[in-house]
Design a protein around this motif. Structure first.
Motif, PDB file in Angstrom:
ATOM      1  N   ARG A  85     -87.124 -46.272  22.696  1.00  0.00           N
ATOM      2  CA  ARG A  85     -87.564 -47.590  23.164  1.00  0.00           C
ATOM      3  C   ARG A  85     -87.517 -47.720  24.678  1.00  0.00           C
ATOM      4  O   ARG A  85     -88.362 -48.358  25.276  1.00  0.00           O
ATOM      5  N   SER A  86     -86.497 -47.117  25.289  1.00  0.00           N
ATOM      6  CA  SER A  86     -86.413 -47.178  26.760  1.00  0.00           C
ATOM      7  C   SER A  86     -85.375 -46.181  27.260  1.00  0.00           C
ATOM      8  O   SER A  86     -84.426 -45.837  26.528  1.00  0.00           O
ATOM      9  N   ASP A  87     -85.521 -45.776  28.525  1.00  0.00           N
ATOM     10  CA  ASP A  87     -84.478 -44.951  29.146  1.00  0.00           C
ATOM     11  C   ASP A  87     -83.297 -45.800  29.608  1.00  0.00           C
ATOM     12  O   ASP A  87     -82.282 -45.279  30.070  1.00  0.00           O
ATOM     13  N   THR A  88     -83.425 -47.134  29.472  1.00  0.00           N
ATOM     14  CA  THR A  88     -82.265 -47.994  29.761  1.00  0.00           C
ATOM     15  C   THR A  88     -81.189 -47.839  28.688  1.00  0.00           C
ATOM     16  O   THR A  88     -80.063 -48.280  28.878  1.00  0.00           O
ATOM     17  N   LEU A  89     -81.552 -47.216  27.571  1.00  0.00           N
ATOM     18  CA  LEU A  89     -80.602 -47.083  26.447  1.00  0.00           C
ATOM     19  C   LEU A  89     -79.678 -45.874  26.593  1.00  0.00           C
ATOM     20  O   LEU A  89     -78.787 -45.667  25.767  1.00  0.00           O
ATOM     21  N   THR A 131     -76.702 -55.685  40.687  1.00  0.00           N
ATOM     22  CA  THR A 131     -76.426 -55.617  39.246  1.00  0.00           C
ATOM     23  C   THR A 131     -77.536 -54.936  38.452  1.00  0.00           C
ATOM     24  O   THR A 131     -77.269 -54.310  37.434  1.00  0.00           O
ATOM     25  N   SER A 132     -78.777 -55.083  38.911  1.00  0.00           N
ATOM     26  CA  SER A 132     -79.907 -54.608  38.104  1.00  0.00           C
ATOM     27  C   SER A 132     -81.138 -54.403  38.980  1.00  0.00           C
ATOM     28  O   SER A 132     -81.178 -54.872  40.129  1.00  0.00           O
ATOM     29  N   GLY A 133     -82.143 -53.773  38.401  1.00  0.00           N
ATOM     30  CA  GLY A 133     -83.410 -53.625  39.113  1.00  0.00           C
ATOM     31  C   GLY A 133     -84.036 -54.990  39.371  1.00  0.00           C
ATOM     32  O   GLY A 133     -84.619 -55.238  40.431  1.00  0.00           O
ATOM     33  N   THR A 134     -83.915 -55.877  38.403  1.00  0.00           N
ATOM     34  CA  THR A 134     -84.469 -57.225  38.553  1.00  0.00           C
ATOM     35  C   THR A 134     -83.827 -57.935  39.739  1.00  0.00           C
ATOM     36  O   THR A 134     -84.517 -58.537  40.573  1.00  0.00           O
ATOM     37  N   GLY A 166     -82.373 -56.502  42.252  1.00  0.00           N
ATOM     38  CA  GLY A 166     -82.767 -55.774  43.465  1.00  0.00           C
ATOM     39  C   GLY A 166     -84.129 -56.220  43.965  1.00  0.00           C
ATOM     40  O   GLY A 166     -84.339 -56.439  45.167  1.00  0.00           O
ATOM     41  N   ASN A 167     -85.074 -56.376  43.040  1.00  0.00           N
ATOM     42  CA  ASN A 167     -86.410 -56.837  43.446  1.00  0.00           C
ATOM     43  C   ASN A 167     -86.361 -58.278  43.959  1.00  0.00           C
ATOM     44  O   ASN A 167     -86.984 -58.616  44.959  1.00  0.00           O
ATOM     45  N   LEU A 168     -85.593 -59.124  43.262  1.00  0.00           N
ATOM     46  CA  LEU A 168     -85.535 -60.535  43.654  1.00  0.00           C
ATOM     47  C   LEU A 168     -84.919 -60.694  45.051  1.00  0.00           C
ATOM     48  O   LEU A 168     -85.482 -61.398  45.898  1.00  0.00           O
ATOM     49  N   CYS A 219     -97.444 -55.021  37.097  1.00  0.00           N
ATOM     50  CA  CYS A 219     -96.130 -54.574  37.606  1.00  0.00           C
ATOM     51  C   CYS A 219     -94.978 -55.350  36.962  1.00  0.00           C
ATOM     52  O   CYS A 219     -95.155 -56.423  36.385  1.00  0.00           O
ATOM     53  N   HIS A 220     -93.800 -54.774  37.093  1.00  0.00           N
ATOM     54  CA  HIS A 220     -92.605 -55.350  36.477  1.00  0.00           C
ATOM     55  C   HIS A 220     -92.264 -56.704  37.073  1.00  0.00           C
ATOM     56  O   HIS A 220     -91.926 -57.646  36.366  1.00  0.00           O
ATOM     57  N   ILE A 221     -92.355 -56.831  38.402  1.00  0.00           N
ATOM     58  CA  ILE A 221     -91.975 -58.093  39.055  1.00  0.00           C
ATOM     59  C   ILE A 221     -92.813 -59.246  38.485  1.00  0.00           C
ATOM     60  O   ILE A 221     -92.298 -60.330  38.216  1.00  0.00           O
ATOM     61  N   LEU A 249     -95.033 -52.730  45.657  1.00  0.00           N
ATOM     62  CA  LEU A 249     -95.563 -51.568  44.930  1.00  0.00           C
ATOM     63  C   LEU A 249     -94.555 -51.168  43.852  1.00  0.00           C
ATOM     64  O   LEU A 249     -93.377 -51.524  43.936  1.00  0.00           O
ATOM     65  N   GLU A 250     -95.006 -50.390  42.873  1.00  0.00           N
ATOM     66  CA  GLU A 250     -94.101 -49.906  41.819  1.00  0.00           C
ATOM     67  C   GLU A 250     -94.392 -48.425  41.549  1.00  0.00           C
ATOM     68  O   GLU A 250     -95.533 -48.057  41.288  1.00  0.00           O
ATOM     69  N   ASN A 251     -93.356 -47.592  41.653  1.00  0.00           N
ATOM     70  CA  ASN A 251     -93.538 -46.142  41.485  1.00  0.00           C
ATOM     71  C   ASN A 251     -92.248 -45.550  40.894  1.00  0.00           C
ATOM     72  O   ASN A 251     -91.206 -45.687  41.524  1.00  0.00           O
ATOM     73  N   LEU A 305     -90.927 -51.581  47.724  1.00  0.00           N
ATOM     74  CA  LEU A 305     -91.213 -50.634  46.638  1.00  0.00           C
ATOM     75  C   LEU A 305     -90.219 -50.847  45.501  1.00  0.00           C
ATOM     76  O   LEU A 305     -89.003 -50.701  45.699  1.00  0.00           O
ATOM     77  N   ASP A 306     -90.732 -51.213  44.316  1.00  0.00           N
ATOM     78  CA  ASP A 306     -89.903 -51.208  43.116  1.00  0.00           C
ATOM     79  C   ASP A 306     -89.877 -49.765  42.635  1.00  0.00           C
ATOM     80  O   ASP A 306     -90.765 -49.307  41.923  1.00  0.00           O
ATOM     81  N   GLY A 307     -88.841 -49.069  43.044  1.00  0.00           N
ATOM     82  CA  GLY A 307     -88.703 -47.653  42.692  1.00  0.00           C
ATOM     83  C   GLY A 307     -87.670 -47.476  41.601  1.00  0.00           C
ATOM     84  O   GLY A 307     -86.854 -46.554  41.660  1.00  0.00           O
ATOM     85  N   ALA A 308     -87.730 -48.358  40.592  1.00  0.00           N
ATOM     86  CA  ALA A 308     -86.778 -48.260  39.477  1.00  0.00           C
ATOM     87  C   ALA A 308     -86.686 -46.807  39.000  1.00  0.00           C
ATOM     88  O   ALA A 308     -85.602 -46.289  38.730  1.00  0.00           O
ATOM     89  N   ARG A 309     -87.858 -46.137  38.926  1.00  0.00           N
ATOM     90  CA  ARG A 309     -87.891 -44.730  38.472  1.00  0.00           C
ATOM     91  C   ARG A 309     -88.461 -43.819  39.571  1.00  0.00           C
ATOM     92  O   ARG A 309     -89.209 -42.890  39.282  1.00  0.00           O
ATOM     93  N   ILE A 310     -88.077 -44.077  40.821  1.00  0.00           N
ATOM     94  CA  ILE A 310     -88.650 -43.291  41.918  1.00  0.00           C
ATOM     95  C   ILE A 310     -88.217 -41.819  41.837  1.00  0.00           C
ATOM     96  O   ILE A 310     -88.972 -40.926  42.247  1.00  0.00           O
TER      97      ILE A 310
HETATM   98  N1  TLP Z   1     -87.725 -52.112  32.728  1.00  0.00           N
HETATM   99  C1  TLP Z   1     -87.273 -52.239  31.366  1.00  0.00           C
HETATM  100  C2  TLP Z   1     -87.785 -53.546  30.755  1.00  0.00           C
HETATM  101  O1  TLP Z   1     -87.452 -54.628  31.547  1.00  0.00           O
HETATM  102  C3  TLP Z   1     -89.248 -53.563  30.523  1.00  0.00           C
HETATM  103  C4  TLP Z   1     -87.721 -51.038  30.568  1.00  0.00           C
HETATM  104  O2  TLP Z   1     -87.233 -50.893  29.440  1.00  0.00           O
HETATM  105  O3  TLP Z   1     -88.550 -50.248  31.080  1.00  0.00           O
HETATM  106  N2  TLP Z   1     -88.700 -52.252  37.647  1.00  0.00           N
HETATM  107  C5  TLP Z   1     -89.225 -51.483  36.677  1.00  0.00           C
HETATM  108  C6  TLP Z   1     -90.436 -50.656  36.980  1.00  0.00           C
HETATM  109  C7  TLP Z   1     -88.625 -51.441  35.408  1.00  0.00           C
HETATM  110  O4  TLP Z   1     -89.178 -50.688  34.466  1.00  0.00           O
HETATM  111  C8  TLP Z   1     -87.479 -52.215  35.169  1.00  0.00           C
HETATM  112  C9  TLP Z   1     -86.831 -52.239  33.802  1.00  0.00           C
HETATM  113  C10 TLP Z   1     -86.974 -52.994  36.211  1.00  0.00           C
HETATM  114  C11 TLP Z   1     -87.614 -52.996  37.437  1.00  0.00           C
HETATM  115  C12 TLP Z   1     -85.773 -53.893  36.037  1.00  0.00           C
HETATM  116  O5  TLP Z   1     -84.606 -53.218  35.880  1.00  0.00           O
HETATM  117  P1  TLP Z   1     -83.341 -53.906  35.159  1.00  0.00           P
HETATM  118  O6  TLP Z   1     -83.590 -53.780  33.696  1.00  0.00           O
HETATM  119  O7  TLP Z   1     -82.199 -53.104  35.646  1.00  0.00           O
HETATM  120  O8  TLP Z   1     -83.296 -55.311  35.622  1.00  0.00           O
END
Ligand code: TLP
Length: 345
Positions: free
Chosen positions: A8-12, A59-62, A64-66, A85-87, A137-139, A170-175
């Motif tokens: 479902r996700s690499d967050t798991l 605390t989180s990517g969210t 960080g972007n905010l 994009c995620h944002i 941007l998101e990468n 840059l939203d580099g959640a997975r950079i």
């Molecule tokens: N993405 C999660 C869900 O929120 C969709 C996932 O399971 O992929 N930027 C990108 C590009 C992301 O994919 C995510 C998380 C975030 C930011 C936010 O990160 P978190 O979950 O740490 O707030």
């Protein structure tokens, strides 16, 4: 092989034994007082890897972007970003609600704004019109299936924004996935952006946390904003310790996840009623379309009954994400489950 194959996700991903060990031994202090030595080490390590002056553990990517958007815009401005994009899609409209900025969301082919799109979207100075505050941007790109943009593409877009006096985030959640997939050092991707967020708790396997990187001045501003949002954490070195292990040990192995995603995508492409754009499978995400009435639900529930978890991301789309807790046998098991379900289609 794992009992349940969770795509479902690499967050798991679960923390490794080395992370748990480091967490137990972490030297800590009150990080709001800037007295947590482990957090400081992580922030210094993150800034060095990203080629930026400073970094902040959030605390989180969210978050960080905010904080990055809040630090670089004023209420009433507009941010420019890709429509998928995620944002824009998954951050609960935080930039609008908390930052008071409106979004100009543009459709793109692979998730990446072109320099022309950025040029056309930057607002002229006029009494009627909002000012452009930031380009985001998101990468890699999540909803486009883990696609990567090159450092040169980022440079070209940033040049247009900067020429207009607009900063780039840059939203580099997975950079790191992009860096490993394209075989380029991280600073190549970050050199031309003013700020970036990257996540420790996705493919890198740490339990919690992201880093926001930029200039010293920017990081001082986001530190205040993080506090305002309730993200000032105290003895958080216990989490930073896992993050340090993630950065030291989990980056190079992402290539394995990419190979697994490739194997999965090639298998899915052979299933009846399923369509996957193989050119977009560059990293650890596989998005496929199901061209059959009720097919998505049949696949998700049928897979679950076979101990394989996959995720619906639209009326006719499924996302699978590979990560360190999924091995090659698991991929083959997932494919066997999907093959069984679709065999009668
Ligand atoms: N993405 C999660 C869900 O929120 C969709 C996932 O399971 O992929 N930027 C990108 C590009 C992301 O994919 C995510 C998380 C975030 C930011 C936010 O990160 P978190 O979950 O740490 O707030």
């Amino acid at each position: 092989m794992h009992d349940v194959v969770d795509l479902r996700s690499d967050t798991l991903t679960l923390p490794t034994p080395a992370m748990r060990e480091a967490m137990a031994r972490a030297e800590v202090g009150d990080d709001v007082w800037e007295e947590d030595p482990t957090v400081k080490r992580l922030e210094e390590d993150a800034a060095r890897r990203a080629g930026k002056e400073a970094a902040l553990f959030v605390t989180s990517g969210t978050q960080g972007n905010l904080v990055s958007v809040l630090a670089q815009t004023r209420p009433g401005q507009e941010i420019v970003l890709d429509r998928d994009c995620h944002i824009f899609n998954y951050e609960v409209a935080g930039t609008a609600l908390i930052g008071g900025v409106q979004t100009l969301a543009i459709a793109t082919e692979r998730g990446f704004l072109t320099p022309e799109q950025v040029r056309d979207s930057i607002r002229p100075s006029n009494v009627h019109i909002p000012r452009t505050g930031l380009v985001c941007l998101e990468n890699t790109h999540n909803r486009h299936g883990g696609t990567c943009c090159t450092p040169e593409e980022i440079e070209a877009v940033a040049a247009v924004a900067h020429a207009a006096g607009v900063s780039v985030h840059l939203d580099g959640a997975r950079i790191f996935n992009a860096a490993v997939a394209l075989g380029r050092p991280l600073p190549d991707f970050t050199r031309h952006v003013d700020s970036l967020t990257f996540c420790l708790s996705k493919g890198l396997g740490a339990p919690v946390g992201s880093l926001v990187c930029g200039t010293r001045d920017f990081v001082a501003r986001v530190r205040r904003i993080r506090k305002m949002l309730g993200g000032g954490m105290r003895q958080v070195g216990v989490l930073a310790a896992a993050g340090l292990v993630a950065l030291e040990t989990m980056v190079e192995r992402l290539a394995e996840d990419h190979a697994h995603a490739q194997r999965l995508a090639e298998g899915v492409a052979r299933l009846p009623g399923c369509r996957v754009d193989l050119a977009k499978v560059q990293t650890n995400i596989v998005i496929f379309r199901v061209e059959r009435e009720g097919g998505v639900v049949a696949l998700v529930t049928g897979a679950l009954a076979r101990k394989v978890k996959i995720h619906q991301i639209g009326p006719a789309a499924i996302r699978c994400v590979t990560h360190k807790d999924v091995d090659r046998e698991d991929i083959d098991r997932a494919l066997a489950a999907l093959r069984e379900i679709t065999s009668s289609w």
